[in-house]
Design an enzyme around this catalytic site. Sequence first.
Site, short mmCIF file in Angstrom:
data_model
loop_
_atom_site.label_atom_id
_atom_site.label_comp_id
_atom_site.label_asym_id
_atom_site.label_seq_id
_atom_site.Cartn_x
_atom_site.Cartn_y
_atom_site.Cartn_z
CG HIS A 109 -38.36 -29.94 50.28
ND1 HIS A 109 -38.71 -28.64 49.96
CD2 HIS A 109 -37.01 -29.98 50.25
CE1 HIS A 109 -37.61 -27.93 49.78
NE2 HIS A 109 -36.57 -28.72 49.94
CG ASP A 113 -44.40 -35.69 57.80
OD1 ASP A 113 -44.72 -35.85 56.60
OD2 ASP A 113 -44.21 -34.57 58.30
CB CYS A 123 -44.60 -30.89 51.04
SG CYS A 123 -45.21 -29.28 51.54
#
Length: 137
Positions: A109, A113, A123
């Site tokens: 995903h 951030d 990630c």
Amino acid sequence: MTEKPNYTVQKTDTEWKNELTDEQYYILRQKGTERPNTGKYNLHFENGTYYCAGCSQKLFESDSKFESHCGWPSFDKAIKDAIVYKEDRTHGMVRTEILCSQCGGHLGHVFNDGPTDTGLRYCVNSGSLDFENGTKE
């Protein structure tokens, strides 16, 4: 968000099962996730290129990798046109799934951030990746 394209690498489920390890199949084809801090590329910081373990498409350069302390390999940018983005509403969350644009393999995903200038944190499951040493030319 990009809808599912017609992937250039098309294989049957049997072909994928024969070519991938059990872990790679679980991640790439069944949208699984490895346990945090268990993947071989989580704390891997050699110079080189990360490829899709399903089809060998280039996905990430090592200069985009950073330690995010999330338990999975993290990158702040992908190689141009290597990733397909898809809304993921599973597990009671709204996230952006990332898939290999060549074979449709689930990679992980992407989140907004990231600590770098891109603001992104890709990630990625180690099991969805292969790595080749070498400096970028």
